[in-house]
Scaffold this active site. Structure first.
Site, PDB file in Angstrom:
ATOM      1  N   GLY A  25       0.828  -1.200   0.000  1.00 36.96           N
ATOM      2  CA  GLY A  25       0.000   0.000   0.000  1.00 36.96           C
ATOM      3  C   GLY A  25       0.857   1.243   0.000  1.00 36.96           C
ATOM      4  N   GLY A  26       0.232   2.377   0.330  1.00 36.81           N
ATOM      5  CA  GLY A  26       0.962   3.632   0.299  1.00 36.81           C
ATOM      6  C   GLY A  26       2.054   3.713   1.344  1.00 36.81           C
ATOM      7  N   MET A  27       1.832   3.096   2.526  1.00 42.82           N
ATOM      8  CA  MET A  27       2.807   3.204   3.610  1.00 42.82           C
ATOM      9  C   MET A  27       3.474   1.884   3.965  1.00 42.82           C
ATOM     10  SD  MET A  27       1.398   5.877   6.448  1.00 42.82           S
ATOM     11  CE  MET A  27       0.007   4.864   6.919  1.00 42.82           C
ATOM     12  N   GLY A  28       2.900   0.753   3.556  1.00 43.24           N
ATOM     13  CA  GLY A  28       3.467  -0.504   4.034  1.00 43.24           C
ATOM     14  C   GLY A  28       3.312  -1.658   3.074  1.00 43.24           C
ATOM     15  N   VAL A  30       2.243  -5.629   2.881  1.00 45.55           N
ATOM     16  CA  VAL A  30       1.317  -6.478   3.618  1.00 45.55           C
ATOM     17  C   VAL A  30       1.641  -7.947   3.360  1.00 45.55           C
ATOM     18  CG1 VAL A  30      -1.105  -7.068   4.009  1.00 45.55           C
ATOM     19  CG2 VAL A  30      -0.461  -4.702   3.489  1.00 45.55           C
ATOM     20  N   LYS A  45       1.168  -5.671   8.338  1.00 39.74           N
ATOM     21  CA  LYS A  45       1.535  -4.513   7.517  1.00 39.74           C
ATOM     22  C   LYS A  45       2.829  -3.931   8.079  1.00 39.74           C
ATOM     23  CE  LYS A  45      -0.419  -0.070   5.952  1.00 39.74           C
ATOM     24  NZ  LYS A  45      -1.629   0.788   6.048  1.00 39.74           N
ATOM     25  N   ASP A 134     -10.027   9.227   3.362  1.00 35.06           N
ATOM     26  CA  ASP A 134      -9.607   8.551   2.124  1.00 35.06           C
ATOM     27  C   ASP A 134     -10.584   7.426   1.785  1.00 35.06           C
ATOM     28  OD1 ASP A 134      -8.044   8.227  -0.113  1.00 35.06           O
ATOM     29  OD2 ASP A 134      -6.550   6.962   0.864  1.00 35.06           O
TER      30      ASP A 134
END
Length: 779
Positions: A25-28, A30, A45, A134
């Site tokens: 994803g955007g930050m992590g 998974v 994550k 979001d």
């Protein structure tokens, strides 16, 4: 060890055994893992970037404190052996709503079930002061593929109630373009729970129609649509949707937060009023509804313009789709106040984007050429206040039903802005000084502008440079060769005879040239100014042009003519404007120059102080006295000028003029009947409705400029096409142009480019605006 390096079989803190990489994803990153304590699958994550650590921790705290059936469940958190934070959540089997919608829209009943469950989660979050920020199809997961088991994911940019400082600051875009509320797109600090409701409305729109409410290939264009363009009503794409549900979605996506429902609870209550039985009856017919075509509807279109002004300190928006963007300093918004004034003066809607880009959108009435000229002047005025910031202008068609449709034209403008932002060099002026960069302009807009406007470059690097104060007397060039002026011999002869009589007798005369847009009025003026008889005479030529943005403004055209005669430029300090006006008016008036200049300054926007002028001070206290004094000053000035040499006053686009100017000219024609004063007005036929009996007591010469005769059209076509001008081609050009000089040139341009069978966009734009001016049945 980093997130990418963790292999299957790795056990985190003796509890979570990684099984496989599941996604990113955007930050992590998974992973699917096994919770050795419970034997249940889990989602681990792992943080990707240290810069996102604060948000990552915030997401963990929010999930831990937000247990709800419609929110992904928090399990645990910790750090990897390398010290990287990770977050463990329940493992979900099923698919994202985004994946489900790729197969087609939901039924009405399914949409309502999903809406209720998501709203339940929002009611809980908002009650605790948490904003998700979001909400979108990829953040809604259908457990087991069931809409009644939907869960809300990804709280990475959610705003908690106890945040020590706002995550969103002016200059920061938080959310996903296409789903974020307008206030998020502007980077406003005070976006509240109603921003989540806007996003929910966009999701429900997509659930029912199978397509996003706002789409775009460029982030800037997409955000411009969110800010300025109304999404179509759901029932225009899917008529069987209950009216109350369509109304609710429309209110959810209102541009102003105050026009949306007050809370998620209020939306739930509104959903209860939707006829469930009616929704169930309509659902079966839509289960496999095919995806709508790319066109929103087959409705009417209208012409509009989009101007984009890049940030003074450009920041890339490439990561905005992932929910992030850079923060701009205040220096990126230095021209906000004057830019808003420019927009207001030209009737443009205006909106800032959080990255520092500004969007101006213009739509209105009048011919396509009028709208192009207005848009170009707005862009040039924008250049004067925006310094060296990249500026682009594009025109195109949008849905007539939308409040401010920006549609595909925003895409082209965004593409041009990308090119400009990469660095179009400033041009050096004749004195060696560096001029501001030109304005990027699309070919359609350039094609609708006449030769008063100057350009540089070509193709996607075509730039608008400026506008001439006076008509060019140079030979007109079309497709690289001198352009013929044929079919106007009679009209030119009449104009030359009027000029000859005015100078030789002498006498004051008025000539009114009537013609539709594109018929060639400006070309006739150019040819008159180039004629040997006019060139041989020493005379003053004063030019005034009507402008739809200030149509009817008192003394708009007369003031413009006086400023042009004195060489007064926009933006000059008032002291310099006064000096120029006084010098010009005093040239033939001597000691009377000061009095006349002070009074004419009142109508030309160059006011003088009245401390040392009792007469000016007294006139300012009495509007009737001021009117009499200004009229007397105008006559005194014009009389002195005509005694020195003939004066030609050209008033272009008089249909956009103003009554005081017309009355002052009428008085001059009456009182100075034996002076060499010629008024040449170029205007549309509808001027007769705007200003009935125009100068009728002065016996004006009225020339009706119709379409070019077939002979002239054929001659022009043969001159351009040469051997390619066969009989069939000439017949088609004559028939399709209907003698309109602008249409003919655009058709010839298309023929030379090998697009002879296609209607040029410029011609389509002209026809489009003509259609807009008709009544509903005629359209």
């Amino acid at each position: 060890m980093n997130a990418e390096g963790m292999a299957p079989g790795t056990v985190l803190e003796h509890r979570f055994e990684l099984e496989r990489l599941a996604g990113a994803g955007g930050m992590g990153t998974v992973y699917r893992a096994r919770d050795l304590a419970t034997g249940q699958p889990a989602a681990v994550k792992v943080l990707l970037r240290a810069a996102d650590a604060v948000r990552f921790t915030r997401e963990a705290r929010l999930l831990e404190s937000a247990p709800h059936p419609a929110i992904v469940r928090y399990v645990a958190e910790g750090t990897t052996p390398a010290g990287t934070p990770y977050l463990v959540m329940e493992w979900l089997d099923g698919e994202e709503l985004l994946t489900r919608l790729e197969r087609g829209p939901l039924s009405v009943e399914e949409t309502m079930v999903l809406a209720r469950r998501v709203l339940g989660a929002l009611v809980d979050l908002h009650a605790r002061g948490v904003l998700h920020r979001d909400l979108k199809p990829s953040n809604l997961f259908l457990c087991g593929g069931r809409v009644d088991e939907v869960k809300l994911l990804d709280f990475g940019i959610a705003l908690p109630p106890d945040a020590s400082r706002p995550i969103t600051r002016t200059g920061t875009t938080i959310g996903t373009p296409g789903y974020m509320a307008p206030e998020q797109a502007r980077g406003e600090r005070d976006a509240d729970a109603r921003a989540d409701l806007f996003s929910l409305g966009a999701v429900l729109f997509e659930c029912l129609t199978g397509r996003p409410a706002f789409t775009g290939a460029h982030v800037i264009a997409l955000l411009a649509k969110v800010l300025l363009e109304e999404a179509p009503r759901v029932t225009t794409l899917r008529p069987e949707v209950p009216g109350r549900l369509a109304d609710l979605i429309e209110r959810l996506m209102a541009k102003a937060p105050g026009d949306r429902p007050a809370s998620a609870s209020a939306v739930l209550a509104a959903l209860a009023d939707v006829d469930v039985l009616d929704a169930a009856r309509t659902s079966s017919s839509a289960l496999r509804l095919p995806r709508p075509p790319e066109e929103l509807t087959a409705g009417e279109q209208r012409l509009l313009s989009v101007i984009l002004v890049g940030a003074a300190l450009p920041i890339a928006l490439g990561t905005a789709a992932a929910g992030t963007a850079a923060t701009l300093p205040v220096a990126a918004f230095p021209f906000a106040t004057p830019l808003r004034a420019v927009a207001a003066a030209h009737g443009a809607a205006i909106a800032p984007l959080a990255d520092g880009t500004w969007v101006l959108a213009l739509s209105g009435t009048g011919a396509a050429t009028d709208r192009a000229a207005l848009s170009a002047r707005c862009a040039l005025a924008t250049r004067r206040v925006a310094g060296d910031a990249p500026i682009v202008l594009a025109m195109g068609r949008g849905l007539a039903g939308a409040r401010q449709p920006v549609g595909e034209v925003a895409e082209r403008a965004a593409r041009l802005l990308q090119l400009r932002s990469r660095g179009v060099a400033a041009a050096a002026g004749p004195d060696g000084a560096t001029a501001a960069p030109s304005i990027g302009i699309d070919e359609l807009t350039a094609g609708l502008l006449d030769d008063r406007f100057t350009f540089e470059g070509e193709g996607e690097l075509l730039g608008l440079r400026g506008e001439r104060e006076t008509p060019s007397e140079d030979t007109r060039v079309f497709l690289g060769r001198a352009s013929l002026c044929v079919g106007r011999e009679r009209e030119l002869r009449a104009l030359e005879e009027a000029f000859e009589a005015c100078v030789s007798e002498p006498c004051a005369r008025a000539v009114i040239v009537l013609g539709e847009a594109g018929v060639g009025k400006s070309r006739v003026l150019r040819e008159l100014l180039r004629s040997p008889r006019v060139r041989a005479e020493t005379l003053e030529i004063w030019i005034a042009r009507g402008d739809p943005s200030n149509a009817g403004s008192p003394f708009g055209q007369l003031g413009q003519a006086l400023r042009g005669a004195a060489g007064v430029l926009d933006g000059e300090p008032v002291e310099e404007r006064r000096r120029k006006l006084l010098a010009r008016i005093g040239r033939h008036l001597g000691d009377e120059g000061q009095r006349v200049a002070e009074l004419l300054g009142e109508l030309s926007g160059t006011t003088f102080p009245d401390e040392a002028s009792p007469k000016l001070r007294a006139a300012r206290r009495d509007p009737v006295l001021m009117g009499d004094q200004m009229l007397g000053a105008w006559i005194d000035f014009l009389d002195a000028e005509c005694r020195a040499q003939p004066v030609l006053l050209v008033v272009e686009d008089l249909h956009w003029g103003d009554l005081p100017t017309i009355q002052y000219v009428d008085t001059a024609l009456r009182l100075l009947s034996e002076r060499p004063f010629l008024v040449l007005a170029l205007t549309r036929p509808d001027v007769e409705a705007q200003f009935p009996a125009l100068w009728s007591r002065r016996s004006p010469i009225v020339l009706h400029l119709g379409g070019l005769p077939r002979r002239a059209c054929v001659q022009l076509a043969r001159d351009v096409l040469g051997d390619r001008a066969d009989g069939a081609t000439l017949d088609r050009l004559w028939e399709h142009s209907a003698g309109n000089a602008f249409f003919l040139e655009e058709l010839l341009r298309a023929a030379v480019a090998g697009r002879g069978g296609d209607a040029p966009p410029t011609v389509l734009a002209m026809v489009q605006t003509r259609i807009e001016g008709l009544g509903p049945e005629s359209r």
